[in-house]
Motif scaffolding. Structure first.
Motif, PDB file in Angstrom:
ATOM      1  N   PRO A  89       0.812  -1.220   0.000  1.00  0.00           N
ATOM      2  CA  PRO A  89       0.000   0.000   0.000  1.00  0.00           C
ATOM      3  C   PRO A  89       0.845   1.268   0.000  1.00  0.00           C
ATOM      4  CG  PRO A  89      -0.151  -1.129   2.107  1.00  0.00           C
ATOM      5  CD  PRO A  89       0.526  -2.064   1.170  1.00  0.00           C
ATOM      6  N   PHE A  90       1.983   1.235   0.664  1.00  0.00           N
ATOM      7  CA  PHE A  90       2.852   2.416   0.688  1.00  0.00           C
ATOM      8  C   PHE A  90       3.441   2.668  -0.696  1.00  0.00           C
ATOM      9  CE2 PHE A  90       6.850   4.675   1.426  1.00  0.00           C
ATOM     10  CZ  PHE A  90       6.447   5.682   2.276  1.00  0.00           C
ATOM     11  N   TRP A  91       3.950   1.614  -1.327  1.00  0.00           N
ATOM     12  CA  TRP A  91       4.510   1.765  -2.664  1.00  0.00           C
ATOM     13  C   TRP A  91       3.451   2.220  -3.660  1.00  0.00           C
ATOM     14  CZ3 TRP A  91       8.702   2.505  -5.320  1.00  0.00           C
ATOM     15  CH2 TRP A  91       8.672   2.315  -6.696  1.00  0.00           C
ATOM     16  N   ASN A  92       2.270   1.632  -3.597  1.00  0.00           N
ATOM     17  CA  ASN A  92       1.216   1.996  -4.545  1.00  0.00           C
ATOM     18  C   ASN A  92       0.805   3.453  -4.409  1.00  0.00           C
ATOM     19  OD1 ASN A  92       1.152  -0.569  -5.623  1.00  0.00           O
ATOM     20  ND2 ASN A  92      -0.563  -1.274  -4.370  1.00  0.00           N
ATOM     21  N   ALA A  93       0.902   3.996  -3.195  1.00  0.00           N
ATOM     22  CA  ALA A  93       0.486   5.386  -2.967  1.00  0.00           C
ATOM     23  C   ALA A  93       1.531   6.396  -3.416  1.00  0.00           C
ATOM     24  CB  ALA A  93       0.173   5.598  -1.487  1.00  0.00           C
ATOM     25  N   ILE A  94       2.812   6.015  -3.404  1.00  0.00           N
ATOM     26  CA  ILE A  94       3.876   6.982  -3.713  1.00  0.00           C
ATOM     27  C   ILE A  94       4.723   6.506  -4.896  1.00  0.00           C
ATOM     28  CG2 ILE A  94       5.874   8.236  -2.823  1.00  0.00           C
ATOM     29  CD1 ILE A  94       4.729   7.947  -0.022  1.00  0.00           C
ATOM     30  N   GLY A  95       5.510   5.472  -4.672  1.00  0.00           N
ATOM     31  CA  GLY A  95       6.488   5.069  -5.676  1.00  0.00           C
ATOM     32  C   GLY A  95       5.900   4.723  -7.018  1.00  0.00           C
ATOM     33  N   ARG A  96       4.795   3.999  -7.015  1.00  0.00           N
ATOM     34  CA  ARG A  96       4.212   3.560  -8.287  1.00  0.00           C
ATOM     35  C   ARG A  96       3.799   4.742  -9.154  1.00  0.00           C
ATOM     36  NH1 ARG A  96       0.389  -1.554  -9.375  1.00  0.00           N
ATOM     37  NH2 ARG A  96      -0.135  -1.093 -11.530  1.00  0.00           N
ATOM     38  N   ARG A  97       3.438   5.845  -8.542  1.00  0.00           N
ATOM     39  CA  ARG A  97       2.999   7.018  -9.308  1.00  0.00           C
ATOM     40  C   ARG A  97       4.151   7.671 -10.064  1.00  0.00           C
ATOM     41  NH1 ARG A  97      -2.155   8.367  -7.814  1.00  0.00           N
ATOM     42  NH2 ARG A  97      -2.936   7.344  -5.933  1.00  0.00           N
ATOM     43  N   PHE A  98       5.390   7.405  -9.623  1.00  0.00           N
ATOM     44  CA  PHE A  98       6.552   8.016 -10.275  1.00  0.00           C
ATOM     45  C   PHE A  98       7.332   7.014 -11.122  1.00  0.00           C
ATOM     46  CE2 PHE A  98       5.489  10.626  -6.663  1.00  0.00           C
ATOM     47  CZ  PHE A  98       5.585  11.913  -7.165  1.00  0.00           C
ATOM     48  N   PHE A  99       7.236   5.732 -10.773  1.00  0.00           N
ATOM     49  CA  PHE A  99       7.957   4.694 -11.503  1.00  0.00           C
ATOM     50  C   PHE A  99       7.081   3.981 -12.532  1.00  0.00           C
ATOM     51  CE2 PHE A  99      10.848   5.370  -8.148  1.00  0.00           C
ATOM     52  CZ  PHE A  99      12.050   4.753  -8.428  1.00  0.00           C
ATOM     53  N   ASN A 100       5.777   3.971 -12.302  1.00  0.00           N
ATOM     54  CA  ASN A 100       4.860   3.188 -13.129  1.00  0.00           C
ATOM     55  C   ASN A 100       5.291   1.730 -13.176  1.00  0.00           C
ATOM     56  OD1 ASN A 100       2.555   2.886 -14.710  1.00  0.00           O
ATOM     57  ND2 ASN A 100       3.680   3.152 -16.626  1.00  0.00           N
ATOM     58  N   MET A 101       5.702   1.225 -12.002  1.00  0.00           N
ATOM     59  CA  MET A 101       6.146  -0.158 -11.875  1.00  0.00           C
ATOM     60  C   MET A 101       5.524  -0.762 -10.620  1.00  0.00           C
ATOM     61  SD  MET A 101      10.218   0.472 -12.601  1.00  0.00           S
ATOM     62  CE  MET A 101      10.706  -1.248 -12.465  1.00  0.00           C
ATOM     63  N   ASP A 102       5.207  -2.072 -10.688  1.00  0.00           N
ATOM     64  CA  ASP A 102       4.738  -2.778  -9.512  1.00  0.00           C
ATOM     65  C   ASP A 102       5.870  -2.936  -8.515  1.00  0.00           C
ATOM     66  OD1 ASP A 102       2.136  -3.112 -10.385  1.00  0.00           O
ATOM     67  OD2 ASP A 102       2.573  -5.020 -11.405  1.00  0.00           O
ATOM     68  N   PHE A 103       5.496  -3.242  -7.270  1.00  0.00           N
ATOM     69  CA  PHE A 103       6.480  -3.419  -6.209  1.00  0.00           C
ATOM     70  C   PHE A 103       7.476  -4.518  -6.559  1.00  0.00           C
ATOM     71  CE2 PHE A 103       7.659  -4.985  -1.864  1.00  0.00           C
ATOM     72  CZ  PHE A 103       8.339  -3.852  -1.471  1.00  0.00           C
ATOM     73  N   LEU A 104       7.000  -5.627  -7.133  1.00  0.00           N
ATOM     74  CA  LEU A 104       7.885  -6.721  -7.509  1.00  0.00           C
ATOM     75  C   LEU A 104       8.874  -6.293  -8.592  1.00  0.00           C
ATOM     76  CD1 LEU A 104       5.417  -9.748  -7.594  1.00  0.00           C
ATOM     77  CD2 LEU A 104       7.248  -9.343  -5.950  1.00  0.00           C
ATOM     78  N   GLN A 105       8.404  -5.467  -9.526  1.00  0.00           N
ATOM     79  CA  GLN A 105       9.282  -5.002 -10.599  1.00  0.00           C
ATOM     80  C   GLN A 105      10.378  -4.077 -10.072  1.00  0.00           C
ATOM     81  OE1 GLN A 105       5.940  -3.424 -12.988  1.00  0.00           O
ATOM     82  NE2 GLN A 105       6.716  -4.665 -14.680  1.00  0.00           N
ATOM     83  N   VAL A 106      10.009  -3.188  -9.179  1.00  0.00           N
ATOM     84  CA  VAL A 106      11.006  -2.253  -8.651  1.00  0.00           C
ATOM     85  C   VAL A 106      11.994  -2.972  -7.747  1.00  0.00           C
ATOM     86  CG1 VAL A 106       9.916  -1.417  -6.506  1.00  0.00           C
ATOM     87  CG2 VAL A 106      11.296   0.133  -7.877  1.00  0.00           C
ATOM     88  N   GLU A 107      11.548  -4.045  -7.074  1.00  0.00           N
ATOM     89  CA  GLU A 107      12.469  -4.845  -6.270  1.00  0.00           C
ATOM     90  C   GLU A 107      13.558  -5.437  -7.151  1.00  0.00           C
ATOM     91  OE1 GLU A 107      11.142  -8.652  -4.999  1.00  0.00           O
ATOM     92  OE2 GLU A 107      12.208  -8.520  -3.090  1.00  0.00           O
ATOM     93  N   GLN A 108      13.172  -5.974  -8.311  1.00  0.00           N
ATOM     94  CA  GLN A 108      14.161  -6.526  -9.231  1.00  0.00           C
ATOM     95  C   GLN A 108      15.080  -5.441  -9.790  1.00  0.00           C
ATOM     96  OE1 GLN A 108      14.870  -9.764  -9.879  1.00  0.00           O
ATOM     97  NE2 GLN A 108      13.444 -10.087  -8.182  1.00  0.00           N
ATOM     98  N   ALA A 109      14.521  -4.271 -10.066  1.00  0.00           N
ATOM     99  CA  ALA A 109      15.335  -3.156 -10.554  1.00  0.00           C
ATOM    100  C   ALA A 109      16.351  -2.735  -9.500  1.00  0.00           C
ATOM    101  CB  ALA A 109      14.438  -1.976 -10.930  1.00  0.00           C
ATOM    102  N   PHE A 110      15.951  -2.771  -8.240  1.00  0.00           N
ATOM    103  CA  PHE A 110      16.826  -2.386  -7.138  1.00  0.00           C
ATOM    104  C   PHE A 110      18.010  -3.341  -7.044  1.00  0.00           C
ATOM    105  CE2 PHE A 110      18.081  -2.226  -2.659  1.00  0.00           C
ATOM    106  CZ  PHE A 110      18.156  -0.859  -2.452  1.00  0.00           C
ATOM    107  N   VAL A 111      17.768  -4.623  -7.284  1.00  0.00           N
ATOM    108  CA  VAL A 111      18.821  -5.629  -7.210  1.00  0.00           C
ATOM    109  C   VAL A 111      19.743  -5.543  -8.423  1.00  0.00           C
ATOM    110  CG1 VAL A 111      19.279  -8.119  -7.274  1.00  0.00           C
ATOM    111  CG2 VAL A 111      17.496  -7.206  -5.770  1.00  0.00           C
ATOM    112  N   SER A 112      19.175  -5.282  -9.596  1.00  0.00           N
ATOM    113  CA  SER A 112      19.909  -5.426 -10.854  1.00  0.00           C
ATOM    114  C   SER A 112      20.588  -4.154 -11.342  1.00  0.00           C
ATOM    115  CB  SER A 112      18.953  -5.928 -11.951  1.00  0.00           C
ATOM    116  OG  SER A 112      18.304  -7.112 -11.546  1.00  0.00           O
ATOM    117  N   HIS A 113      20.154  -2.994 -10.869  1.00  0.00           N
ATOM    118  CA  HIS A 113      20.666  -1.747 -11.414  1.00  0.00           C
ATOM    119  C   HIS A 113      21.209  -0.823 -10.326  1.00  0.00           C
ATOM    120  CE1 HIS A 113      17.714  -3.202 -14.408  1.00  0.00           C
ATOM    121  NE2 HIS A 113      18.554  -2.700 -15.286  1.00  0.00           N
TER     122      HIS A 113
END
Length: 343
Positions: free
Chosen positions: A173-197
């Motif tokens: 719920p926290f990610w959907n309210a803030i991060g998703r609005r700027f990344f346009n990515m699901d929580f699972l997708q941004v987790e992978q981006a965090f690990v890989s990039h």
């Protein structure tokens, strides 16, 4: 007997299994074979250096082992964000006032910051669920005994990120309210981006201006500073040490970030070093306590019965073998949080 030791390259399959079992959101134990192997190699290199003057990019990974089977893992990052800023949200109160209208409002806001960059970080904690609470205590606190024995390698402050609230489908719920609005990515997708990039994408895409908490959906507000059920045991162990939920939360899921002064942690305050004597039959006053040697690459910790008499720690041959000790060596001793019988 359960023991804690430095990770080895041969432990990679077991670490992979635990990365999968740890589930969503644990970026310090990524489900990525290449990244896990890289971290194991970093750890092997860090443990092999017997003398490190200043804390830096060293990464130390430990495993919990019994009869050759790896049942848990935990790590120390000597300097969070050593190569890039370590981002978090700082929780603050803004005051909005109007003398003319006689209005004075205190408003909760979140500011993105990297205040925690450079601090010691406890991370990557996982213990198989079937184990007794004492096993989790051994693994969690063994790291602190290593810090105590190699104090020059680590800084003054220490942090530990707790996993925040999300459901089985990976919706935060926290990610959907803030991060998703700027990344346009699901929580699972941004987790992978965090690990890989590179983590610089956080600064590039997340808002640098304050987030006004009252404008967030109720579900997101309630998630701020909360801890996922799977992290409750490790959180309690850290709180028993003296960690506190301060003014910082995770930038992705809003989970609490615990902080403490390294030298005020109970394990460091209460542990003592003693010369060792190995006896086949211990004195009656022997009690189960947490013990470790003072080595680096051969570091070992376990819960063993020990009797401290006239400044000497008496242990039995099984404990001596587990810890790689012999009469005349040195051992660190500290009492248990969980009063249970030793292995």
């Amino acid at each position: 007997m359960l023991t804690v030791r430095p990770v080895r390259t041969s432990d990679l399959p077991a670490i992979e299994r635990m990365a999968v079992a740890s589930g969503i959101g644990v970026t310090s134990l990524p489900n990525n074979r290449e990244k896990l192997f890289e971290r194991i190699q970093q750890s092997v290199s860090a443990f092999e250096h017997e003398a490190i003057g200043d804390s830096g990019c060293e990464y130390y990974m430990f495993v919990l082992e019994e009869d050759g089977q790896v049942l848990g893992t935990a790590s120390i990052n000597a300097s969070a964000g050593f190569d890039e800023p370590f981002y978090s949200y700082r929780s603050e109160i803004f005051v909005h006032a109007s003398r003319a209208l006689k209005v004075n409002n205190r408003v909760h806001v979140l500011n993105m910051c990297h205040d925690l960059t450079g601090m010691v970080q406890l991370c990557g904690f996982y213990v198989d669920g079937h184990l007794e609470p004492q096993a989790a205590e051994l693994l969690s606190r063994a790291r602190l005994l290593f810090i105590a024995s190699k104090r020059e390698r680590f800084g003054r402050r220490v942090i530990a990120e707790m996993q925040g609230i999300h459901d089985d489908a990976g919706q935060s719920p926290f990610w959907n309210a803030i991060g998703r609005r700027f990344f346009n990515m699901d929580f699972l997708q941004v987790e992978q981006a965090f690990v890989s990039h590179s983590k610089t994408f956080i600064a590039e895409l997340m808002p640098s201006y304050p987030i006004y908490v009252p404008l967030l959906p109720d579900e997101a507000q309630h998630a701020i500073g909360q801890i996922h059920a799977s992290f409750e045991r490790s959180c309690q162990l850290l709180c028993n040490e003296g960690f506190e939920a301060d003014n910082y939360i995770d930038i992705f899921d809003g989970g609490a970030v615990l902080t403490a002064e390294v030298d005020r942690l109970k394990t460091l305050e209460n542990s003592r070093c003693y010369p060792v004597e190995v006896l086949a039959s211990l004195p009656e006053q022997a009690q189960p306590q947490l013990l470790s040697n003072l080595e680096s690459s051969e570091f070992a910790a376990a819960v063993c019965r020990v009797a401290v008499v006239d400044g000497v720690a008496f242990i039995n041959p099984d404990a001596a073998r587990a810890l790689g000790l012999a009469s005349g060596g040195q051992v660190q001793v500290v009492g248990l949080q969980q009063k249970e019988s030793a292995a």
